[in-house]
Design a protein around this motif. Structure first.
Motif, short mmCIF file in Angstrom:
data_model
loop_
_atom_site.label_atom_id
_atom_site.label_comp_id
_atom_site.label_asym_id
_atom_site.label_seq_id
_atom_site.Cartn_x
_atom_site.Cartn_y
_atom_site.Cartn_z
N TYR A 173 -10.22 7.21 -5.91
CA TYR A 173 -10.78 7.03 -4.58
C TYR A 173 -11.11 5.58 -4.25
O TYR A 173 -11.32 5.23 -3.10
CB TYR A 173 -12.05 7.88 -4.41
CG TYR A 173 -11.74 9.35 -4.24
CD1 TYR A 173 -11.71 9.91 -2.97
CD2 TYR A 173 -11.46 10.15 -5.33
CE1 TYR A 173 -11.40 11.25 -2.81
CE2 TYR A 173 -11.15 11.49 -5.18
CZ TYR A 173 -11.13 12.03 -3.91
OH TYR A 173 -10.83 13.35 -3.75
N ARG A 218 -9.02 2.99 -1.48
CA ARG A 218 -7.86 3.73 -1.00
C ARG A 218 -8.02 4.02 0.48
O ARG A 218 -9.13 4.28 0.97
CB ARG A 218 -7.75 5.07 -1.75
CG ARG A 218 -7.62 4.97 -3.26
CD ARG A 218 -6.22 4.80 -3.74
NE ARG A 218 -5.29 5.81 -3.32
CZ ARG A 218 -5.15 7.00 -3.88
NH1 ARG A 218 -5.90 7.37 -4.90
NH2 ARG A 218 -4.24 7.84 -3.42
N GLU A 248 0.80 -1.22 0.00
CA GLU A 248 0.00 0.00 0.00
C GLU A 248 0.84 1.29 0.00
O GLU A 248 0.57 2.18 -0.81
CB GLU A 248 -0.96 -0.01 1.19
CG GLU A 248 -2.01 1.07 1.13
CD GLU A 248 -3.04 0.88 2.23
OE1 GLU A 248 -2.75 1.30 3.37
OE2 GLU A 248 -4.09 0.30 1.94
N PHE A 258 -0.61 6.56 -7.32
CA PHE A 258 -2.03 6.74 -7.63
C PHE A 258 -2.34 8.20 -7.93
O PHE A 258 -1.74 9.12 -7.37
CB PHE A 258 -2.91 6.30 -6.45
CG PHE A 258 -3.30 4.85 -6.51
CD1 PHE A 258 -4.10 4.35 -7.52
CD2 PHE A 258 -2.88 3.99 -5.52
CE1 PHE A 258 -4.47 3.02 -7.56
CE2 PHE A 258 -3.24 2.65 -5.54
CZ PHE A 258 -4.03 2.18 -6.57
N GLU A 310 0.51 3.94 -3.13
CA GLU A 310 -0.07 5.25 -2.85
C GLU A 310 0.71 6.36 -3.55
O GLU A 310 0.14 7.36 -3.96
CB GLU A 310 -0.13 5.51 -1.35
CG GLU A 310 -1.31 4.89 -0.66
CD GLU A 310 -2.63 5.39 -1.20
OE1 GLU A 310 -2.86 6.61 -1.26
OE2 GLU A 310 -3.45 4.53 -1.59
#
Length: 108
Positions: free
Chosen positions: A89, A92, A77, A84, A81
């Motif tokens: 959305y 997330r 993650e 992205f 992140e």
């Protein structure tokens, strides 16, 4: 899991048993995941009551599977992140459907 009093999955391994033999379970999980031969076990189905009196089905994965999922989440993650789009959305952390609707209103 511990704070939610997480119950055993289809393998019937409790938190107490998992803790007692933690190195055995972690090694087995790591070995399967590292060799790309991991397939998650079936999920135990339980019914929990809803406020209106009806029942809702809930899937309970095994403790080992929950540990594996969390390790992958914690590892991947933060890396994803960074790449992205700020307009993304779905699935997330700290983002939800209400924020999407607010952003749509702003953009329109």
């Amino acid at each position: 899991m511990r704070s939610n009093k997480g119950s055993a999955g289809v393998d019937a391994v409790s938190m107490q048993e998992y803790d007692t033999n933690r190195s055995k379970y972690l090694y087995k999980q790591w070995n399967r995941m590292a060799s790309v031969s991991y397939f998650p076990p079936h999920v135990k189905e339980v019914e929990i009551p809803k406020k209106d009196g009806s029942m809702r089905k809930l899937g309970v994965p095994t403790i080992s599977d929950r540990v594996g999922q969390m390790v992958v989440k914690m590892f991947i993650e933060p890396r994803l992140e960074k790449v992205f789009s700020p307009n993304s959305y779905g699935y997330r952390p700290n983002r939800n459907a209400h924020q999407v609707l607010q952003k749509v209103r702003e953009n329109c």
